[in-house]
Design a protein around this motif. Structure first.
Motif, short mmCIF file in Angstrom:
data_model
loop_
_atom_site.label_atom_id
_atom_site.label_comp_id
_atom_site.label_asym_id
_atom_site.label_seq_id
_atom_site.Cartn_x
_atom_site.Cartn_y
_atom_site.Cartn_z
N ALA A 92 72.38 41.31 33.59
CA ALA A 92 72.08 40.26 34.56
C ALA A 92 71.13 40.81 35.61
N VAL A 93 70.62 39.92 36.43
CA VAL A 93 69.96 40.33 37.67
C VAL A 93 71.04 40.44 38.74
N TYR A 94 71.09 41.57 39.40
CA TYR A 94 72.10 41.82 40.41
C TYR A 94 71.48 41.68 41.81
N TYR A 95 72.19 40.95 42.66
CA TYR A 95 71.73 40.68 44.01
C TYR A 95 72.75 41.19 45.03
N CYS A 96 72.26 41.77 46.10
CA CYS A 96 73.17 42.04 47.20
C CYS A 96 73.00 40.96 48.26
N ALA A 97 74.04 40.75 49.03
CA ALA A 97 74.06 39.70 50.03
C ALA A 97 74.83 40.18 51.25
N ALA A 98 74.52 39.59 52.40
CA ALA A 98 75.14 40.01 53.65
C ALA A 98 75.57 38.81 54.48
N VAL A 99 76.65 38.99 55.20
CA VAL A 99 77.11 37.97 56.14
C VAL A 99 77.59 38.68 57.40
N LEU A 100 77.21 38.13 58.56
CA LEU A 100 77.51 38.78 59.84
C LEU A 100 78.96 38.55 60.22
N ARG A 101 79.71 39.66 60.34
CA ARG A 101 81.10 39.67 60.81
C ARG A 101 81.86 38.40 60.46
#
Length: 127
Positions: A92-101
């Motif tokens: 697959a294509v792997y993605y990282c993601a972020a969310v603030l606190r």
């Protein structure tokens, strides 16, 4: 705001290992919970793993538990996904993601609960 850049993808035989990295810039990395998602051709995006902003909690998709390990190094503004015993279905294509606190209502396995995404890195596992 944070920018995310993934690396470490590639072609590997079944049973092999890869380590994905995601470097963040633009804001205080330690304030962000991080997640890894993947999307295979013809399939919907799928949660893989997540780690809390403190690093004290980790979460995994059932099918990768025991094979994948998520970790973070706040000094390097980097989150990692160590992938061992890879299987063709991990392609697959792997993605990282972020969310603030995120607060107590954070759904770590829901893409809509993340604010920022990287461009993705391709992982291909041959049989």
């Amino acid at each position: 705001q944070v920018q995310l850049v993934e690396s470490g993808g590639g072609l590997v035989q079944a049973g092999g290992s890869l380590r994905l990295s995601c470097v963040a810039s633009g804001d205080t990395f330690s304030s962000y919970a991080m997640g890894w998602f993947r999307k295979a051709p013809g399939k919907e995006r799928e949660f893989v793993a997540a780690i809390s902003w403190s690093g004290g909690s980790t979460y995994y998709l059932h099918s990768v538990k025991g094979r994948f390990t998520i970790s973070r190094d706040n000094a390097k503004n980097t989150v990692y996904l160590q992938m061992d015993n890879l299987k063709p279905e991990d392609t697959a294509v792997y993605y990282c993601a972020a969310v603030l606190r995120p607060g107590g209502s954070w759904n770590f396995d829901l893409g809509a609960d993340y604010d920022y995404w990287g461009q993705g890195t391709q992982v291909t596992v041959s049989s």
